[in-house]
Design a protein around this motif. Structure first.
Motif, PDB file in Angstrom:
ATOM      1  N   ILE A  41       0.829  -1.210   0.000  1.00 36.85           N
ATOM      2  CA  ILE A  41       0.000   0.000   0.000  1.00 36.85           C
ATOM      3  C   ILE A  41       0.865   1.263   0.000  1.00 36.85           C
ATOM      4  O   ILE A  41       0.530   2.254  -0.655  1.00 36.85           O
ATOM      5  CB  ILE A  41      -0.981  -0.042   1.199  1.00 36.85           C
ATOM      6  CG1 ILE A  41      -1.960  -1.214   1.034  1.00 36.85           C
ATOM      7  CG2 ILE A  41      -1.731   1.271   1.339  1.00 36.85           C
ATOM      8  CD1 ILE A  41      -2.806  -1.519   2.265  1.00 36.85           C
ATOM      9  N   VAL A  42       1.989   1.228   0.693  1.00 41.04           N
ATOM     10  CA  VAL A  42       2.874   2.404   0.702  1.00 41.04           C
ATOM     11  C   VAL A  42       3.369   2.728  -0.708  1.00 41.04           C
ATOM     12  O   VAL A  42       3.149   3.847  -1.191  1.00 41.04           O
ATOM     13  CB  VAL A  42       4.045   2.220   1.695  1.00 41.04           C
ATOM     14  CG1 VAL A  42       5.083   3.334   1.513  1.00 41.04           C
ATOM     15  CG2 VAL A  42       3.545   2.209   3.131  1.00 41.04           C
ATOM     16  N   LEU A  50       2.163   1.773  -3.540  1.00 40.72           N
ATOM     17  CA  LEU A  50       1.000   2.086  -4.383  1.00 40.72           C
ATOM     18  C   LEU A  50       0.599   3.554  -4.218  1.00 40.72           C
ATOM     19  O   LEU A  50       0.126   4.186  -5.150  1.00 40.72           O
ATOM     20  CB  LEU A  50      -0.183   1.183  -4.008  1.00 40.72           C
ATOM     21  CG  LEU A  50      -0.210  -0.208  -4.649  1.00 40.72           C
ATOM     22  CD1 LEU A  50      -1.181  -1.129  -3.926  1.00 40.72           C
ATOM     23  CD2 LEU A  50      -0.584  -0.119  -6.135  1.00 40.72           C
ATOM     24  N   ASN A  51       0.808   4.093  -3.021  1.00 44.10           N
ATOM     25  CA  ASN A  51       0.374   5.461  -2.736  1.00 44.10           C
ATOM     26  C   ASN A  51       1.438   6.528  -2.951  1.00 44.10           C
ATOM     27  O   ASN A  51       1.100   7.642  -3.333  1.00 44.10           O
ATOM     28  CB  ASN A  51      -0.143   5.570  -1.302  1.00 44.10           C
ATOM     29  CG  ASN A  51      -1.584   5.143  -1.178  1.00 44.10           C
ATOM     30  OD1 ASN A  51      -2.492   5.934  -1.436  1.00 44.10           O
ATOM     31  ND2 ASN A  51      -1.807   3.890  -0.805  1.00 44.10           N
ATOM     32  N   ILE A  52       2.690   6.209  -2.651  1.00 42.67           N
ATOM     33  CA  ILE A  52       3.648   7.326  -2.638  1.00 42.67           C
ATOM     34  C   ILE A  52       4.872   7.121  -3.529  1.00 42.67           C
ATOM     35  O   ILE A  52       5.693   8.022  -3.633  1.00 42.67           O
ATOM     36  CB  ILE A  52       4.089   7.714  -1.210  1.00 42.67           C
ATOM     37  CG1 ILE A  52       5.006   6.658  -0.581  1.00 42.67           C
ATOM     38  CG2 ILE A  52       2.898   7.994  -0.306  1.00 42.67           C
ATOM     39  CD1 ILE A  52       5.707   7.174   0.675  1.00 42.67           C
ATOM     40  N   SER A  53       4.990   5.973  -4.190  1.00 41.09           N
ATOM     41  CA  SER A  53       6.183   5.790  -5.037  1.00 41.09           C
ATOM     42  C   SER A  53       6.063   6.547  -6.358  1.00 41.09           C
ATOM     43  O   SER A  53       7.060   6.845  -6.997  1.00 41.09           O
ATOM     44  CB  SER A  53       6.406   4.300  -5.345  1.00 41.09           C
ATOM     45  OG  SER A  53       5.478   3.851  -6.308  1.00 41.09           O
ATOM     46  N   ARG A  54       4.833   6.840  -6.772  1.00 37.44           N
ATOM     47  CA  ARG A  54       4.554   7.451  -8.081  1.00 37.44           C
ATOM     48  C   ARG A  54       5.193   6.633  -9.214  1.00 37.44           C
ATOM     49  O   ARG A  54       5.509   7.174 -10.277  1.00 37.44           O
ATOM     50  CB  ARG A  54       5.057   8.900  -8.124  1.00 37.44           C
ATOM     51  CG  ARG A  54       4.523   9.727  -6.955  1.00 37.44           C
ATOM     52  CD  ARG A  54       4.885  11.184  -7.053  1.00 37.44           C
ATOM     53  NE  ARG A  54       4.650  11.857  -5.780  1.00 37.44           N
ATOM     54  CZ  ARG A  54       4.520  13.167  -5.640  1.00 37.44           C
ATOM     55  NH1 ARG A  54       4.615  13.966  -6.689  1.00 37.44           N
ATOM     56  NH2 ARG A  54       4.317  13.700  -4.448  1.00 37.44           N
ATOM     57  N   GLY A  55       5.417   5.346  -8.955  1.00 35.49           N
ATOM     58  CA  GLY A  55       6.027   4.493  -9.968  1.00 35.49           C
ATOM     59  C   GLY A  55       7.495   4.779 -10.200  1.00 35.49           C
ATOM     60  O   GLY A  55       8.099   4.240 -11.129  1.00 35.49           O
ATOM     61  N   GLY A  56       8.088   5.600  -9.343  1.00 33.81           N
ATOM     62  CA  GLY A  56       9.494   5.976  -9.484  1.00 33.81           C
ATOM     63  C   GLY A  56      10.405   5.007  -8.758  1.00 33.81           C
ATOM     64  O   GLY A  56      10.346   3.795  -8.984  1.00 33.81           O
ATOM     65  N   SER A  57      11.211   5.548  -7.862  1.00 34.50           N
ATOM     66  CA  SER A  57      12.194   4.706  -7.191  1.00 34.50           C
ATOM     67  C   SER A  57      12.076   4.869  -5.677  1.00 34.50           C
ATOM     68  O   SER A  57      11.591   5.881  -5.180  1.00 34.50           O
ATOM     69  CB  SER A  57      13.596   5.094  -7.646  1.00 34.50           C
ATOM     70  OG  SER A  57      13.834   6.452  -7.334  1.00 34.50           O
TER      71      SER A  57
END
Lengths: 368, 368
Positions: free
Chosen positions: A82-83, A85-92
């Protein structure tokens, strides 16, 4: 009846006062004629329970207003997905691996973003902590993940890393499942904290998430709505039906925490003194024995989870049987590290640790 | 003390016997010296609670061996994402929209697969059910979703659709949150069933998923591990710490269900007779009144959730105040449809419906 002392790593012992109150109120909460389990989550009775619990947790933990407190479901393991999914923005994302839990977290996060291990204590078999100055942090990381207390390996950060001082602007994510509310948190260093309740706060089935508001609203398209922090925050944790009874028990535990006193200290500060005293007593007994050993570096030993080995492992079963006979329960270590583990969370009284220390000494003398 | 009658749509009333047993065992479960909340989920005590609960649910609901029973978290709303994450394979899914809940389900599923509305009762304002023969089913659908009881609109499938007879090989997914265990299920027609426990089975915070084994193992790469049905099944619902206390209460409710008798019938069959008697009594009183009205077609009226309007809506507040004074709680209708709603789940005794019917008649006479 004297209750036995329960050293389970979680779900774990709860304050007896909390259980007594829950039993007394089971069929009729405050004259409502309903059990808390039977209340609509949208009714004024449960809303008042919820609001009190949230306010008490904020007060106890001194959580600033620009953080949201969310009551979610799925525990720490679900948050591992969930973390990001919410805050990575698909980055790193950068992970500091210090034991089983942070390792599970980084493996799960790989589904959603590019993961790098910024530091690991694997070479010490998870018995030390890599100094923050040695962490390889990336400039573009969406967040940095740390498990601040490793339940299985018994290592704990005694101070939160200051990412800004390390040249990183990324938010720090802490998994504080197994020591939440055992000590204060310096929120100026934190972007997001999460923890299952079943160690220090209440029953299994409710997860506390404390998230800085600027991190809301960036979920990936594939994030389930029920686990989208912004959706949860906008609906006061009632987008889906919350785990009402677990929140109620956590609320009773918060009230118990607020009643704690130790000298001038109250609440979490009192709890911290209490926990320090318990941990010192137990580590001291282990360090001064010829039979028991704890391999964790003294500067990062957990105040909550104390793994230890018998130098003569053939006596493990005898040790556990004798402990059980004395009302000292659930001392068997996690299968991945073996030996013993005493989890001495907030609700473990000093008398429980004293009883354990007496037994450690008695068992050692008997087998000397 | 006579407890009031609680008509909440969920979380909802629980059998008084269940609550009394939970209160009595709160500090010491079966001589273990622990509350169920305090037990490790891996210890023999909780494992025995879990295994009994699972076996009792399988027996009660006559669930064949080729279905797995999973105890999960997040409720029906989370399942709206978890189902397509696990079984859509990123393909297509057909939805039958019959009220608020199936509509929410189809909207969420659009994140993960191509969704088509195969049929809808929107033109009747969700007061009827579209006959299965009229459903537009696609040959390549990964699954067909139906909400078999719409809690808000009060429509219920009295028989499950036979997809094979309609020329479809897709598995049928049923959301049975609000009528699970109130009547038998014909598992030969079902691929997957899910339901939050907080209406008919226990407290909020545990979700029952019954899934045919051949549907396991096809989750999308972005499915969180904690919500991957195969991972959950392979770990006997203990991949993450399960909501132990909620499972315990559900287990006590299963035992209560097993004790039900009505003539020759026992268990769910007895419960169904009981529920039919309660529903007939209440609908009959509404239909024979000049003040109250239920707009749902008689062939699909819910046995569990009975929405009704006062023809003179200016009396709504009076009605609710009088009901509360007589110990008839939580009768206010859902805000999206207004009026009143009496949820008469398994745990609502006939005496509760009789008391409600008496009040309906008394209120109507007084205001005639």
């Amino acid at each position: 009846m004297i209750r036995p002392f329960n050293f389970s790593a979680g779900p774990a012992n709860l304050p007896e006062e909390v259980l007594r109150q829950a039993a007394a109120e089971m069929l009729d909460w405050h004259g409502s004629g309903m059990s808390v389990m039977e209340m609509s989550h949208r009714g004024k009775e449960f809303i008042s329970i919820y609001e009190h619990a949230e306010a008490d947790f904020r007060e106890l933990m001194a959580i600033p207003e620009h953080f949201k407190i969310l009551f979610m479901q799925g525990g720490g393991l679900a948050e591992n997905a969930i973390v990001p999914l919410n805050i990575s923005r698909g980055g790193s994302a950068d992970f500091v691996v210090t034991g089983s839990w942070s390792d599970k977290s980084q493996k799960e996060a790989r589904k959603y973003c590019d993961v790098q291990i910024a530091a690991t204590n694997e070479s010490s078999a998870h018995t030390s902590l890599p100094p923050p100055a040695t962490w390889q942090l990336r400039r573009d990381a969406s967040y940095v993940h740390v498990c601040t207390n490793e339940t299985i390996h018994g290592v704990e950060f005694q101070e939160l890393p200051d990412l800004k001082a390390l040249g990183s602007d990324a938010p720090l994510v802490i998994d504080f499942s197994s020591h939440v509310a055992s000590r204060p948190v310096d929120w100026s260093k934190v972007g997001l904290a999460f923890g299952g309740a079943q160690k220090n706060l209440g029953p299994a089935g409710v997860t506390l998430v404390v998230v800085r508001e600027d991190l809301l609203g960036h979920a990936l398209a594939v994030c389930p709505s029920a686990f989208n922090y912004k959706t949860v925050a906008d609906n006061d944790s009632m987008y889906n039906t919350p785990p009402t009874y677990a929140i109620y028990i956590a609320g009773l535990t918060f009230q118990w925490l607020k009643r704690q006193k130790e000298g001038e200290a109250t609440g979490i500060a009192a709890m911290e003194k209490h926990n320090l005293a318990k941990a010192e007593l137990l580590y001291d007994a282990i360090d001064h024995s010829g039979l028991y050993i704890n391999k964790v570096s003294k500067d990062c030993r957990s105040r909550m989870n104390v793994p230890f080995l018998l130098r003569d492992e053939s006596r493990n079963e005898d040790f556990l049987a004798g402990a059980k006979a004395r009302g000292l329960l659930q001392l068997k270590g996690h299968k991945s590290v073996g030996g013993m583990r005493a989890s001495i969370y907030n609700a473990m009284p000093l008398a429980g640790v004293e009883a354990l220390v007496s037994y450690l000494q008695e068992f050692e003398q008997k087998h000397a």
